[in-house]
Scaffold this active site. Sequence first.
Site, PDB file in Angstrom:
ATOM      1  N   ASP A 103      24.401  61.955 -99.254  1.00  0.00           N
ATOM      2  CA  ASP A 103      24.757  63.239 -98.635  1.00  0.00           C
ATOM      3  C   ASP A 103      24.649  64.433 -99.583  1.00  0.00           C
ATOM      4  O   ASP A 103      25.459  65.373 -99.514  1.00  0.00           O
ATOM      5  CB  ASP A 103      26.157  63.159 -98.035  1.00  0.00           C
ATOM      6  CG  ASP A 103      26.161  62.359 -96.749  1.00  0.00           C
ATOM      7  OD1 ASP A 103      25.210  62.510 -95.962  1.00  0.00           O
ATOM      8  OD2 ASP A 103      27.106  61.583 -96.538  1.00  0.00           O
ATOM      9  N   SER A 128      36.673  51.760 -82.116  1.00  0.00           N
ATOM     10  CA  SER A 128      36.286  51.004 -80.923  1.00  0.00           C
ATOM     11  C   SER A 128      36.099  49.557 -81.324  1.00  0.00           C
ATOM     12  O   SER A 128      36.172  49.203 -82.510  1.00  0.00           O
ATOM     13  CB  SER A 128      34.987  51.566 -80.330  1.00  0.00           C
ATOM     14  OG  SER A 128      33.862  51.125 -81.078  1.00  0.00           O
ATOM     15  N   ASP A 160      22.169  60.596 -89.866  1.00  0.00           N
ATOM     16  CA  ASP A 160      22.699  61.787 -90.540  1.00  0.00           C
ATOM     17  C   ASP A 160      21.779  62.296 -91.638  1.00  0.00           C
ATOM     18  O   ASP A 160      21.735  63.498 -91.933  1.00  0.00           O
ATOM     19  CB  ASP A 160      24.070  61.498 -91.168  1.00  0.00           C
ATOM     20  CG  ASP A 160      25.023  60.727 -90.282  1.00  0.00           C
ATOM     21  OD1 ASP A 160      24.563  59.819 -89.562  1.00  0.00           O
ATOM     22  OD2 ASP A 160      26.232  60.996 -90.329  1.00  0.00           O
TER      23      ASP A 160
END
Length: 392
Positions: free
Chosen positions: A105, A356, A165
Amino acid sequence: MAQTLEGILSYPSMDAGEAKEALNRAVAIVKENLGTFTDHFQSSNSFNGFYQPTENVEWTTGFWTGVIWLAYEATGNENFRKAAEIQVESFLERIQKKIDVNHHDMGFLFSLSCVAAYKLTGNEHGKKAALLAADHLAERYREKGKFLQAWGNVGEPREYRLIIDCLLNLPLLYWASEVTGEPRYGQMAENHIRTAMKCILRPDHSTYHTHFIDIETGEPTYGVTHQGNRNGSAWARGQAWGVYGIALSYRYLKEASYIDLFCKVTDYFLCHLPEDLIPYWDFDFDTGSTEPRDSSAAAIAVCGMLEMAKYLDEERAAYYRQAACRMLRALIDQCGNRDIRQSNGLLLHGTYARDSKENTCANRGVDECNTWGDYFYMEALTRMVKDWKLYW
């Protein structure tokens, strides 16, 4: 129920004046935050509406510095410039000392802080830090598979994968090639998006969040989610990364096939919006669901549509601009913070992560502000009021 163009266009549009009013409200909140968040950074997400001070760690701190630079552009106020430049020094130290950078990132961190500083003010420390970050990102490039490894130690078999991303990290490499004249950075970025487009897009034009690559052959193997509802669902923010990421690579590469890919990925996003145009955190959920929203996904997609509209034929450009304007109006109406006593963030109703059965996440920043949502909201508003020169 699938959203339609008519449904999207039934939402009120907006003009530059309304965008300017919303931008002014955001700038006022940023100004109030400087006292706390100049020598410190904002936490990745708010807690009960309020960001907490943090050191320059995690993958998100560049968004806050980017917000400060956008406020500086909007006002010319030197206090914003001084605060952003203090943070640039922190980013230079971070990359020199390799503090919390064992991931891909670098674009999120350094494009919006240090590349922005260099582009806006000629800041040489910003340029130095960003080039060091580009070198660091280049070290994550894997020749087997021709991609940038997202997480973990480079070459680690269990983490031999890319994630969607990363399309927003590629502009740092394109920029590095432009500044240095060395094509290798840009070539890595171009190879990465080619690999990603080969494996991360499904036949229905939804996207995988992550996709593994065979470490021996370099061939894509299988896709899974990390933050989506299930492996086969479309995580809303991931789909938005696809929208904007394809647009940014088209900006640099002018690869004709990316126009069609952009339209397909973006149309999937638009067709799966609920009636009020604020996406739920995963596109498994639709109008009437009690699941949380992710306003940041809408803000990211708006920026991508406004960017790509520059390069499309008149009819398609008008379509995506109209959709973007209505989505941005929906964000202003439903998610834009108007009272710093309510929150010190800019864009309400974001979701960092939602757990989830098929993902590996715990609930984090659910129905809160997050720094990337704030940044892309401000970028979208800025795009509406001026011919903005990208930090990406």
